[in-house]
Every structure is written in structure tokens, then in C-alpha cells.
Design an enzyme around this catalytic site. Structure first.
Site, mmCIF file in Angstrom:
data_model
loop_
_atom_site.group_PDB
_atom_site.id
_atom_site.type_symbol
_atom_site.label_atom_id
_atom_site.label_comp_id
_atom_site.label_asym_id
_atom_site.label_seq_id
_atom_site.Cartn_x
_atom_site.Cartn_y
_atom_site.Cartn_z
ATOM 1 N N SER A 1 0.867 -1.175 0.000
ATOM 2 C CA SER A 1 0.000 0.000 0.000
ATOM 3 C C SER A 1 0.907 1.228 0.000
ATOM 4 C CB SER A 1 -0.877 0.024 1.253
ATOM 5 O OG SER A 1 -1.694 -1.115 1.322
ATOM 6 N N THR B 1 -3.842 2.069 2.100
ATOM 7 C CA THR B 1 -4.111 3.405 1.580
ATOM 8 C C THR B 1 -5.563 3.787 1.810
ATOM 9 O OG1 THR B 1 -2.406 3.037 -0.092
ATOM 10 C CG2 THR B 1 -3.900 4.888 -0.448
ATOM 11 N N ALA B 2 -6.435 2.788 1.830
ATOM 12 C CA ALA B 2 -7.843 3.060 2.114
ATOM 13 C C ALA B 2 -7.990 3.724 3.476
ATOM 14 C CB ALA B 2 -8.646 1.758 2.057
ATOM 15 N N HIS C 1 -10.751 -4.031 -2.851
ATOM 16 C CA HIS C 1 -10.765 -5.181 -3.750
ATOM 17 C C HIS C 1 -12.150 -5.371 -4.373
ATOM 18 C CE1 HIS C 1 -6.745 -5.830 -2.472
ATOM 19 N NE2 HIS C 1 -7.028 -6.402 -1.320
#
Length: 296
Positions: free
Chosen positions: A78, A130-131, A168
Site C-alpha cells: 500500500s 491506503t484506504a 478489492h
């Protein structure tokens, strides 16, 4: 976490002695499988190098890349995690997943307003994703709890959490369960910065040296290009990793995250990575000052 290893057939002992193994780690997702198809299926080969593949969820890969000198030569990460491993790894210019006005989503059984969702505890797929970084930039005060990414939607449906942050394939399947999309962080990021949202990339160990880094980078770029040029075969390979997706949905998902920008981020993609990590550092979400370095 379950780690799955994929390796090609054993070479003869004399040949193996002359071959260098390059270890590659990426997530068991259809988009990653698609881009690594050329290497995994030996459609792309490099004399003197043998590529072995380990499949593992992204949060675990982030953590393993931070251990010691790094467990793998090439690893998916990430972007949020990169500052913590930048002394060991550099960023490759290919192999990234970038959301062009779309990305991780906050979903819930009810159509909460943005003000309401800021008051909820959100199930998130990991604090190095990163989310998570994008969510904390959107709402620094929001409360979160880590849940394995593939358990978030079931946990929300069971009432354990009022909302979840999904990544995802869940981005395409959440509505089948009657969940509402409250916030698309890729769209929010685009509206905020005018840039695409860089989610994950591939990092390569600096200790490989410039010549080997260049060779491996070219091999990965060739693997991505091979998949794009042989889409039907690459998709057939990727389908074994396409959780809850039919072929049409898998094709759509792969198209979202494996495309021309996966071959090269472009100037705006690189600027987006710098902007994202700088904002995260200035906001206190990232504790290490980012030093972005791309290698060809």
C-alpha cells in the site's frame, strides 16, 4: 494469515546453480494475478533469472516489507506503508493500482449522511492500507477497528459494525447484500485534489543494485503488457483469484486497476503519490517523512 506460494518447475541442478531466484509477493486478487500472469505462467522469461511468487493479503505484505531487510525482492505494498520501508525499498514505475475517480468505499446497511458516518465506528482492512489513510484524511476524527478485508461486509451485515471500508472486489459486489455506498474515497480524492487516487504499487529491494533492478522492472512491465495483449488468457488465469465475481465482473474489475497507468503512473500519477503521502504526513497519520524515489 494464509500464505500461498507458487513456483515454476524445478530446473536441473546445473541450470539452477546458474540461475538467480527473484522472489515476488503480491495479493491473491484478480487484478494482481492478471498483471503477474506473464511471469507466473512463464510467458515472460529473463535469462539467468527465475521468478517465484508468494500470494498474501496486502496488510500482511505491508508488515513483512517492514521487517529487517525485507522478505521479498519485489513486493506489492500500500502506498500508505511506503514511508516506513523506504530505506529498504524503492518504488517501481509499473505495477501500480490507481483509481481514476473511484476507489475504496464506505458502505453501510443504512444510507447515512456524510456527517452521520463521521460519528460511526468503521471496520477497516488495516491501518497501513491506503484506504485507511484516505479515510483519515477525509475524517481525522473517525473511529475505526481493523477487520480482515474479506470479513468486513459479513461483519457489517451481522450488525457488528454500522459501516465498513471495503477494498478489492467488494467495490463491485457490496450492493448484492443490500448495502449502501456512503462514500467513494476515490471520487472524494479527485474532487479534493483533481488527481487520481494511488492505492498500491510494487516496491523493489534497493540491495539488488541498479542493473538487476532495471532487468526486473522491465520483466514486470513486459508481464503487464503481455496480459493486456492476451487479455482472454490472462483473465482465465486471474479468474481463480476472483472472489465472488463472474467473468464479466472480473473483466470489469481488472480493467479498473490494470490498464495503461499500470504500465506507467504518468506525471499526474506520480504527483498524486507525492501529494497523498505528504498530506498524510502533515496530518499526522504518517509518522515518517516520505522520500519518494522511483526506479526504472
Amino acid at each position: 494469515m494464509t500464505i500461498q506460494s507458487l513456483a515454476g518447475e524445478e530446473s536441473a541442478a546445473s541450470t539452477a546453480a546458474e540461475t538467480r531466484e527473484i522472489t515476488i509477493a503480491h495479493s491473491p486478487d484478480s487484478d494482481d494475478a492478471f498483471m503477474f500472469y506473464g511471469l507466473a505462467a512463464n510467458k515472460v522469461q529473463l535469462p539467468g533469472l527465475r521468478f517465484t511468487h508468494t500470494l498474501c493479503d496486502i496488510q500482511t505484505l505491508n508488515q513483512k516489507a517492514m521487517e529487517g531487510d525485507g522478505l521479498y525482492d519485489v513486493t506489492a505494498i500500500s502506498f500508505h506503508a511506503y514511508p516506513y520501508l523506504q530505506n529498504t525499498y524503492a518504488l517501481m514505475t509499473c505495477g501500480g493500482s490507481v483509481g481514476e475517480g473511484y476507489g475504496p468505499m464506505v458502505v453501510a446497511p443504512r444510507a447515512f449522511s456524510l456527517d452521520e458516518i463521521r460519528q460511526k465506528k468503521i471496520a477497516v482492512p488495516g491501518k497501513l492500507t491506503t484506504a485507511y489513510l484516505a479515510l483519515k484524511l477525509f475524517a481525522p476524527e473517525i473511529e475505526t477497528e481493523v477487520v480482515p478485508f474479506d470479513e468486513i461486509i459479513p461483519a457489517v451485515l451481522q450488525g457488528k459494525y454500522e459501516a465498513g471500508l471495503i477494498i478489492h472486489e467488494g467495490q463491485l459486489t457490496y450492493d448484492r447484500s443490500g448495502l449502501h455506498r456512503i462514500l467513494d474515497l476515490g471520487k472524494w480524492w479527485l474532487q479534493t485534489t483533481g488527481l487520481p487516487l494511488p492505492l498500491g504499487g510494487n516496491a523493489i529491494r534497493r540491495s539488488l543494485g541498479p542493473e538487476l533492478i532495471s532487468s526486473v522492472s522491465n520483466a514486470l512491465r513486459d508481464s503487464i503488457q503481455h496480459a493486456l495483449d492476451h487479455r482472454e488468457a490472462a483473465l482465465a488465469y486471474a479468474m481463480q483469484f476472483a472472489r465472488d465475481l463472474d467473468p464479466q465482473m472480473a473483466d470489469r474489475f481488472v480493467g479498473m486497476y490494470v490498464n495503461e497507468r499500470t504500465l506507467d503512473y504518468g506525471a499526474d500519477g506520480k504527483e498524486a503519490i507525492r501529494r497523498l503521502l505528504d498530506m498524510g504526513y502533515r496530518a499526522g497519520v504518517i509518522s515518517v517523512e516520505p522520500r519518494i524515489e522511483f526506479v526504472e
